[in-house]
Design a protein around this motif. Structure first.
Motif, mmCIF file in Angstrom:
data_model
loop_
_atom_site.group_PDB
_atom_site.id
_atom_site.type_symbol
_atom_site.label_atom_id
_atom_site.label_comp_id
_atom_site.label_asym_id
_atom_site.label_seq_id
_atom_site.Cartn_x
_atom_site.Cartn_y
_atom_site.Cartn_z
ATOM 1 N N ASP A 152 -6.498 1.681 1.562
ATOM 2 C CA ASP A 152 -5.906 1.218 0.303
ATOM 3 C C ASP A 152 -7.015 1.090 -0.727
ATOM 4 O O ASP A 152 -8.122 0.639 -0.409
ATOM 5 N N ARG A 166 0.855 -1.203 0.000
ATOM 6 C CA ARG A 166 0.000 0.000 0.000
ATOM 7 C C ARG A 166 0.878 1.235 0.000
ATOM 8 O O ARG A 166 1.790 1.369 0.830
ATOM 9 N N ASP A 192 -3.547 6.293 -1.981
ATOM 10 C CA ASP A 192 -3.540 5.457 -0.785
ATOM 11 C C ASP A 192 -2.992 6.231 0.411
ATOM 12 O O ASP A 192 -2.181 7.153 0.254
ATOM 13 N N ARG A 206 1.801 2.335 -7.716
ATOM 14 C CA ARG A 206 0.730 2.927 -6.916
ATOM 15 C C ARG A 206 0.169 4.166 -7.608
ATOM 16 O O ARG A 206 0.887 4.843 -8.348
ATOM 17 N N SER A 207 -1.142 4.474 -7.485
ATOM 18 C CA SER A 207 -2.047 3.832 -6.551
ATOM 19 C C SER A 207 -2.884 2.718 -7.180
ATOM 20 O O SER A 207 -3.756 2.143 -6.538
#
Length: 507
Positions: free
Chosen positions: A157, A14, A37, A25-26
């Motif tokens: 998340d 995460r 996140d 990410r994300s």
């Protein structure tokens, strides 16, 4: 295109959390709003979505059964989500959404599922595959808070998985019902027609499945909601009195155990209920025992014909024992036929996508109200409810977690799914005898007769570490004779440990 789509390790972790940076990410759809996140905590200590898989097939008797066929329009599929849940898992919830067009996502809620435990957990949810060859699942995994496509907690998340669907030329989706038109008010003269009704008493609407009022300054369910399910001496008329799939718990008896007896929607100012009015929902309920084990949720839906429930404020605790009155205020949105919902539950139930709980003593009731249009807000106030688009993420909130609250929530969730209660004066509240749930005190207990000379205990709400029990505890005595025994006010229990090697003498 195939029979399944698996994220493998592409979602593992995460944000930028310690030891668990999430690749790319994300991992949320760039065609929607930005959904970042939270970066609090560390990998596999705090929350993370580790893997999402979509598979053609269904869930039978609680077990996922793959079909081996392509994921196909009009067929069935299920999503499998591997999570890491913090603490007991009771404070963590996964909101699962589906969109039929990943290039322009309109997120439809499938369910909200509370973690079944702490650490590595797997949840599954089946769904009907809609028309569309480029679809996507979103999982919004949050610590506390309300259902959202893009929550803003520091431990939250959010991940998407886009999958290809085989076209089915013979599949024709059901047409979307047209929205209920808002009537245009006719010009009136102050001297024309009868005066408005001083109030409204609901009548049961068989088509909607709940009590409904016509236009009036207030709406009162009268006796139509009194009782719960088919409980002894208190069967509820036209049960379950809900607009969608909710079933009341069948356990207990009338005015000994939980029930919603009446719901009233009213406004302080004169005139009939109108869009934009500030109104009060008043629920008359029966709370079991001291009331401290019971919780209440309030919801509203702008369209009773297609209800999308929005929770009003936070979950409340029953204010006392027996007959009680609880209230919530909210502003009426646009919509000519609206509804309010009250959930009364023993412990703390997960409301899920239908906003109703499933405990043995739970009661869910709806009240449908007729609302006059307000031309001054037409086109200015959007109809509320769960948004089909990305929620606009606010500033991510970094706040400390509450381990004690997490354990308490876990206990309340266990109460909600239990099939037994203690006696009314043994509900663990201040002033009660505090014996605890029937049969629970002896589970894994350490009694004086069987405990070794080195066994110690502490009297507290949640189990401490064994080292703390041995360092700070007392040897078994009349206060504590077995594990889990109630030993004080407000839910305190006896927790034992065998402190072999402790030199302290048994007093």
């Amino acid at each position: 295109m195939g029979s399944s789509c698996d994220s493998l390790g592409l979602l593992n972790g995460r944000g930028t959390i310690s030891n668990g940076n999430e690749p790319n990410r994300s991992n949320t759809n760039n065609n929607g709003n930005t959904c970042n996140d939270g970066n609090s905590g560390s990998y596999h200590s705090d929350e993370s979505i580790d893997q999402i898989t979509v598979t053609a097939g269904d869930i039978e008797a609680g077990v996922p059964v793959p079909s081996g066929d392509f994921i196909t329009e009009g067929g069935r599929a299920y999503v499998t989500v591997k999570l890491w849940c913090w603490g007991s898992g009771a404070s963590d919830t996964a909101d699962i959404y589906l969109t039929k067009d990943a290039s322009s996502p309109d997120w439809e809620p499938l369910d909200s599922i509370t973690c079944p435990g702490g650490g590595a957990q797997t949840i599954v949810q089946a769904f009907d595959v809609p028309k569309g060859t480029n679809q996507s699942i979103r999982v919004n995994f949050r610590y506390s808070g309300s259902a959202s496509t893009c929550s803003s907690g520091g431990y939250d998340d959010h991940d998407d998985l886009i999958f290809t669907v085989k076209e089915n030329p013979n599949f024709t989706p059901s047409p979307t019902p047209a929205p209920t038109p808002v009537p245009t008010p006719m010009p009136t003269d102050a001297n024309d027609g009868p005066p408005p009704s001083p109030g409204g008493v609901a009548v049961y609407d068989g088509e909607l499945g709940a009590p409904k009022c016509s236009f009036a300054p207030s709406c009162d369910s009268g006796i139509l909601l009194n009782g719960r399910a088919n409980i002894n001496n208190g069967a509820e008329p036209n049960q379950p009195n809900t607009l969608n799939t909710c079933t009341d718990g069948p356990a207990g008896s009338y005015h000994s155990d939980e029930s919603i007896d009446k719901i009233v929607v009213s406004k302080a100012s004169g005139g009939e209920l109108t869009e934009g009015d500030l109104v009060t929902i008043t629920a008359t309920i029966w709370c079991w025992g001291s009331g401290t084990s019971d919780r209440i949720d309030f919801y509203y839906a702008a369209n009773a014909n297609q209800p999308a429930w929005t929770q009003i404020g936070l979950r409340q605790v029953c204010p006392g024992p027996g007959l009680q009155t609880v209230t919530k205020e909210f502003v009426l949105p646009q919509g000519s036929t609206q509804a309010v919902r009250v959930n009364l539950m023993y412990g703390s139930g997960s409301a899920g996508v239908n906003s109703c709980t499933s405990g043995s003593w739970d009661d869910t009731d709806d009240l449908v109200i007729s609302v006059r249009p307000n031309p001054s807000i037409q086109g200015l106030v959007a109809s509320p409810g769960k948004s089909k688009h990305d929620d606009v993420q606010g500033t991510i909130v970094y706040a400390a977690k509450d381990a004690a609250a997490d354990m308490m929530e876990k206990e309340l969730q266990e109460l909600n799914q239990s099939t037994e209660k203690p006696t009314e004066d043994d509900d663990g509240s201040e002033g009660g005898k505090g014996k605890g749930k029937k049969g629970k005190a002896d589970k894994g207990g350490v009694s004086v007769g069987t405990a070794s000379a080195t066994a110690k205990y502490v009297c507290t709400k949640h189990r401490p570490l064994t080292a703390n029990i041995c360092d700070e505890g007392s040897f078994a005595d009349d206060t504590c004779t077995s594990e889990g025994q109630r030993c004080g006010k407000k839910g305190k229990k006896c927790w034992f440990a065998d402190c072999d090697g402790d030199e302290e003498a048994n007093e």
